[in-house]
Design an enzyme around this catalytic site. Structure first.
Site, PDB file in Angstrom:
ATOM      1  N   GLU A  74       0.840  -1.207   0.000  1.00 37.86           N
ATOM      2  CA  GLU A  74       0.000   0.000   0.000  1.00 37.86           C
ATOM      3  C   GLU A  74       0.869   1.249   0.000  1.00 37.86           C
ATOM      4  OE1 GLU A  74      -1.893  -0.486   3.812  1.00 37.86           O
ATOM      5  OE2 GLU A  74      -1.921  -2.621   3.361  1.00 37.86           O
TER       6      GLU A  74
ATOM      7  N   LYS B  71       2.295   4.539   1.507  1.00 39.36           N
ATOM      8  CA  LYS B  71       2.397   5.061   2.877  1.00 39.36           C
ATOM      9  C   LYS B  71       1.968   6.521   2.792  1.00 39.36           C
ATOM     10  CE  LYS B  71       5.447   5.092   6.885  1.00 39.36           C
ATOM     11  NZ  LYS B  71       5.297   6.477   7.289  1.00 39.36           N
TER      12      LYS B  71
ATOM     13  N   ASP C  37       1.069  10.208   3.627  1.00 42.69           N
ATOM     14  CA  ASP C  37       1.670  11.144   4.568  1.00 42.69           C
ATOM     15  C   ASP C  37       0.577  11.998   5.203  1.00 42.69           C
ATOM     16  OD1 ASP C  37       3.732  12.200   5.935  1.00 42.69           O
ATOM     17  OD2 ASP C  37       4.560  13.376   4.281  1.00 42.69           O
TER      18      ASP C  37
ATOM     19  N   TYR D 297      -6.182   1.388   6.678  1.00 41.03           N
ATOM     20  CA  TYR D 297      -5.105   0.451   6.376  1.00 41.03           C
ATOM     21  C   TYR D 297      -5.030  -0.765   7.294  1.00 41.03           C
ATOM     22  CZ  TYR D 297      -2.486   3.449   9.689  1.00 41.03           C
ATOM     23  OH  TYR D 297      -2.085   4.185  10.768  1.00 41.03           O
TER      24      TYR D 297
ATOM     25  N   LYS E  81      10.855   3.386   2.429  1.00 37.88           N
ATOM     26  CA  LYS E  81      10.774   4.850   2.378  1.00 37.88           C
ATOM     27  C   LYS E  81      11.292   5.413   1.054  1.00 37.88           C
ATOM     28  CE  LYS E  81      10.435   7.289   5.797  1.00 37.88           C
ATOM     29  NZ  LYS E  81       9.348   8.106   6.340  1.00 37.88           N
TER      30      LYS E  81
ATOM     31  N   CYS F  21      24.026  47.021  -9.518  1.00 41.99           N
ATOM     32  CA  CYS F  21      23.963  45.681 -10.122  1.00 41.99           C
ATOM     33  C   CYS F  21      25.203  44.864  -9.734  1.00 41.99           C
ATOM     34  CB  CYS F  21      23.887  45.824 -11.637  1.00 41.99           C
ATOM     35  SG  CYS F  21      24.116  44.270 -12.505  1.00 41.99           S
TER      36      CYS F  21
ATOM     37  N   CYS G 234      27.479  44.554 -13.043  1.00 44.92           N
ATOM     38  CA  CYS G 234      28.137  45.646 -13.762  1.00 44.92           C
ATOM     39  C   CYS G 234      28.228  46.943 -12.957  1.00 44.92           C
ATOM     40  CB  CYS G 234      27.430  45.911 -15.090  1.00 44.92           C
ATOM     41  SG  CYS G 234      25.810  46.662 -14.897  1.00 44.92           S
TER      42      CYS G 234
ATOM     43  N   CYS H 261      18.485  45.829 -13.249  1.00 42.84           N
ATOM     44  CA  CYS H 261      19.734  46.545 -13.521  1.00 42.84           C
ATOM     45  C   CYS H 261      19.418  47.542 -14.632  1.00 42.84           C
ATOM     46  CB  CYS H 261      20.798  45.550 -13.977  1.00 42.84           C
ATOM     47  SG  CYS H 261      22.143  46.318 -14.878  1.00 42.84           S
TER      48      CYS H 261
ATOM     49  N   CYS I 183      25.363  45.332 -19.687  1.00 39.82           N
ATOM     50  CA  CYS I 183      25.638  44.595 -18.447  1.00 39.82           C
ATOM     51  C   CYS I 183      26.056  43.172 -18.824  1.00 39.82           C
ATOM     52  CB  CYS I 183      24.386  44.574 -17.578  1.00 39.82           C
ATOM     53  SG  CYS I 183      24.485  43.387 -16.229  1.00 39.82           S
TER      54      CYS I 183
HETATM   55  S1  IVH Z   1       0.346   0.217   8.866  1.00 43.29           S
HETATM   56  C1  IVH Z   1       1.485  -1.889  12.514  1.00 43.29           C
HETATM   57  N1  IVH Z   1      -0.213   1.252   6.515  1.00 43.29           N
HETATM   58  O1  IVH Z   1       2.761   5.290   8.875  1.00 43.29           O
HETATM   59  C2  IVH Z   1       1.142  -1.215  11.291  1.00 43.29           C
HETATM   60  N2  IVH Z   1       0.660   2.688   8.187  1.00 43.29           N
HETATM   61  O2  IVH Z   1       5.026   4.260  11.223  1.00 43.29           O
HETATM   62  C3  IVH Z   1       0.869   0.188  11.478  1.00 43.29           C
HETATM   63  N3  IVH Z   1       0.867   5.032   7.498  1.00 43.29           N
HETATM   64  O3  IVH Z   1       1.789   6.232  11.909  1.00 43.29           O
HETATM   65  C4  IVH Z   1       0.697   1.029  10.361  1.00 43.29           C
HETATM   66  N4  IVH Z   1       0.072   4.770   5.466  1.00 43.29           N
HETATM   67  O4  IVH Z   1      -0.116   6.312  10.330  1.00 43.29           O
HETATM   68  C5  IVH Z   1       0.263   1.488   7.752  1.00 43.29           C
HETATM   69  N5  IVH Z   1      -0.786   2.033   4.425  1.00 43.29           N
HETATM   70  C6  IVH Z   1      -0.322   2.269   5.635  1.00 43.29           C
HETATM   71  C7  IVH Z   1       0.072   3.550   6.059  1.00 43.29           C
HETATM   72  C8  IVH Z   1       0.574   3.717   7.351  1.00 43.29           C
HETATM   73  C9  IVH Z   1       0.547   5.637   6.357  1.00 43.29           C
HETATM   74  C10 IVH Z   1       1.440   5.697   8.701  1.00 43.29           C
HETATM   75  C11 IVH Z   1       0.759   5.313   9.966  1.00 43.29           C
HETATM   76  C12 IVH Z   1       1.832   5.195  11.010  1.00 43.29           C
HETATM   77  C13 IVH Z   1       3.094   5.288  10.220  1.00 43.29           C
HETATM   78  C14 IVH Z   1       3.943   4.051  10.470  1.00 43.29           C
END
Ligand code: IVH
Length: 679
Positions: free
Chosen positions: A115, A117, A119, A227, A316, A413, A416, A430, A436
């Protein structure tokens, strides 16, 4: 007074309809009714609830937020909300799988739920008998804060689950976020209301979920993707996470459309790579991918360390924001003399590259940021967008006298020494014009650049040398250079000198749009140059054009027309054009006919990343050929240009059977149209 049965029925039906449309709009991205019809349903429900005292916490009318709270209640999580271990390389992902197999004492292939991650901010939702009872932040993982009042305002989170087989009690976890489009809307609203801009979607979402006043939260288009699942009582869920996601979806909960089930860690790696390529095209910000063992029984068997599960890992991606220090601010002189402040930074790796300079655009931007030399700032670089300072996070203190320096526009400037003049509210220039050296260099670099005369090998460093050594002082001088002169320069051998002379000669056969763009007339970019060339056909007609005649060209307004006229009425500019023509520069005369608008009546959509050309330039070229460029795909679309990372727009085009071409085909199309038009 008892509520008439008919009214209660209408209220129930309105609530059902509103939640149904909420789901279509926010979770399935497929609205069926116009916003105004939706509003009418909500207004009617509000009216009935008020008149008959029928408000309930799970009513969609409660999404606007109630009276502000004074404090947050603490919530103890029945199951701790863990965090994730991190991986940055393929090897670390492979090690993760090796650890799992070792622990399970098995070598059978493992299925993973992969999935994005997202933000945003983690949240836990508790549904009792299908009704949202409580929402809480993660806090320290053990104890969070009750944010039910804010979460109720998020329209993609159902207040009531639909469907059968919903467990009596179920805790769903996920990430609340603000989409990129939503963030842009919120910031443009802030700009028009003159209120403070938000720094980034994540901080905005984090601030919003921790608001005491839910009415403020309700004003932001927050979203959520689920998630995982926590506590469950009085019911059962599927035995694989990928199947649980389908169940959650069927109950009306939002799940990430970019999730995928991958067999084996190599497939996960391929998923991560394709997700990274798509990153810019997604409407939500991500900082990586999460790889989870799909089988919930295996998850249980693997268990957790102190804070992180053994069955999941975050892969990451390079951070798009990092903090660094502003070492200095210098002023650069551009092609037209504009003086632009540029921050010199302590080099920082952000968005996949090392950044050591970033433009500050103008003095207004410096004032907006409250920036001083020595400050620690957040630098952002998302995708190919130019890096930007988004915020000062730690201003240098008043006492550190040596480093704290406010930023002032120089009186003269930097290139120049001529006086600097103010041009409008925020710009400085300028006053010297083409004498220049900085302006001279910049105009020569522009002239030789790819979209202009395209002189291969005449790069920025070489132009600096040529001007500094007095070998050239304007663009016409380029055509008097010979191989012996060039061979004497730094990092230039006889061979590359000959090659460059050949490239200079080749560039003499050009096109009128390129030539006009190369002249560097203020505000005449590639698209305007093309429009001028196709409208007038030959330069002599353009040189004589009045401002009215210029304004008759599509997309040219009075300001640009004035710039063009000023340029062509300047004697030295005219002399330069003649010199260039004498040096042998030539181009075919364009026939001003309908063939110059071969794409009239067609609508293009650009999606995904364009790797060899600037998206805006591509758009302008299409417009110049008469096409319309739209932001979304519909039945009216004639063609979709899809680069890497193309997502829902590409899916829609395929679904509607619309022609889809890739960047190579697109470039070939533009080239053949240019040739046909003799450009
Ligand atoms: S799973 C034990 N899935 O990432 C599993 N986390 O350090 C716990 N996050 O604070 C999280 N997208 O809020 C999971 N698809 C995703 C996620 C996700 C974002 C965030 C989550 C957590 C941090 C993990």
């Amino acid at each position: 007074m008892p509520v008439p049965e008919k009214i209660q029925r209408e209220v129930d039906s309105l609530r059902q309809q509103i939640e149904h449309h909420n789901r279509l709009y926010h979770t399935l991205d497929a609205p069926e009714i116009p916003d105004a019809d939706y509003d009418a349903l909500l207004i009617r429900l509000e009216q009935l609830e008020q008149e008959y005292g029928l408000q309930t916490p799970d009513s969609p009318t409660q999404r606007v937020g109630g009276a502000p709270l004074t404090t947050f209640k603490q919530v103890t999580h029945a199951q701790p909300m863990l965090s994730l271990g991190k991986a940055f390389t393929a090897k670390e992902l492979e090690d993760f799988e090796a650890r799992i197999k070792k622990r399970l004492e098995s070598d059978t292939e493992i299925g993973y739920s992969c999935e994005p991650k997202v933000d945003g901010v983690a949240v836990s939702l508790l549904y009792r008998n299908g009704i949202l009872e409580r929402a809480a932040t993660r806090g320290d993982g053990e104890t969070g804060e009750d944010i039910t009042h804010n979460v109720r305002t998020i329209r993609s989170i159902p207040l009531k689950l639909i469907g059968d087989r919903v467990p009596d009690l179920i805790e769903v976890r996920g990430e609340i976020f603000l989409g990129k489009r939503g963030f842009a809307t919120v910031n443009s609203r802030a700009a028009s209301e003159g209120t403070k801009q938000f720094v980034n979607p994540r901080n905005t979402a984090a601030g919003a979920v921790r608001q005491l006043n839910a009415r403020l939260t309700a004003q932001l288009p927050l979203e959520m993707y689920c998630y995982s699942v926590g506590v469950i009582e009085g019911g059962k869920i599927a035995s694989r996470l990928s199947e649980v996601f389908e169940e959650l979806k069927s109950w009306g909960l939002p799940v990430n459309p970019e999730r995928a089930l991958c067999k084996g860690i190599q497939a996960c790696l391929a998923y991560c790579e394709s997700l990274l390529a798509k990153r810019d095209a997604l409407d939500f910000e991500i900082d990586g991918a999460v790889i989870k063992v799909d089988d919930l029984l295996l998850q249980k068997q693997l268990g957790s360390n102190a804070r992180t599960p053994r069955w999941a890992l975050a892969y990451k991606f390079p951070a798009e924001e990092k903090s660094t220090e502003v070492l200095d601010v210098e002023f650069q002189v551009g092609r037209t003399g504009t003086i632009t402040p540029v921050a010199r930074l302590q080099p920082v790796f952000v968005g996949g590259v090392t950044i050591s300079n970033t433009t500050l655009h103008n003095m207004d931007e410096i004032a907006r940021l409250g920036l001083r030399i020595g400050d620690t700032v957040i630098v952002r670089r998302a995708g190919d967008v130019i890096p930007k300072i988004v915020k000062v996070i730690r201003a240098v203190t008043e006492t550190s006298k040596t480093r704290r320096k406010s930023i002032k526009v120089p009186a003269t400037c930097p290139a120049c020494g001529s006086p600097v003049e103010r041009d409008g509210e925020v710009l400085y220039r300028c006053s010297a014009g083409i004498i220049c050296p900085a302006q001279r260099k910049e105009s020569i670099k522009h002239f030789a650049s790819r979209s202009a005369l395209d002189i291969e090998g005449l790069g920025d460093k070489l132009v600096d040398q040529l001007v500094d050594n007095g070998l050239i002082s304007n663009v016409a001088d380029i055509f008097n250079l010979n191989a012996e002169q060039l061979a004497g320069l730094d990092r230039m051998g006889a061979k590359s000198a000959t090659k460059l002379v050949a490239a200079i000669n080749k560039s003499k056969q050009t096109t009128l749009p390129r030539f006009l763009y190369a002249l560097g007339i203020r505000e005449v970019g590639e698209a305007t140059a093309l429009a001028l060339a196709t409208h007038f056909g030959e330069i002599e007609k353009l040189l004589l054009a009045s401002t009215e005649a210029l304004e008759a060209v599509p997309d040219i307004g009075p300001v640009v027309a004035q710039h063009i006229q000023t340029f062509f009425s300047n004697k030295s500019n005219l002399a330069l054009i003649r010199q260039l023509q004498q040096a042998g520069l030539s181009w075919p005369i364009l026939e001003v006919t309908a063939t110059t608008k071969p794409l009239a009546d067609s609508t293009f959509v650009l999606t995904g990343t364009l790797e060899t050309m600037d998206r805006n330039a591509a758009k302008q070229q299409l417009i110049a050929f008469g096409a319309k460029v739209a932001g979304s795909v519909s039945k009216k679309t004639s063609c979709v240009v899809a680069g890497p990372g193309a997502g829902s727009k590409l899916d829609k085009a395929i679904e509607l059977g619309i022609k889809v071409i890739d960047e190579a085909e697109f470039t070939a199309l533009l080239e053949s149209l240019s040739e046909a038009a003799g450009k």
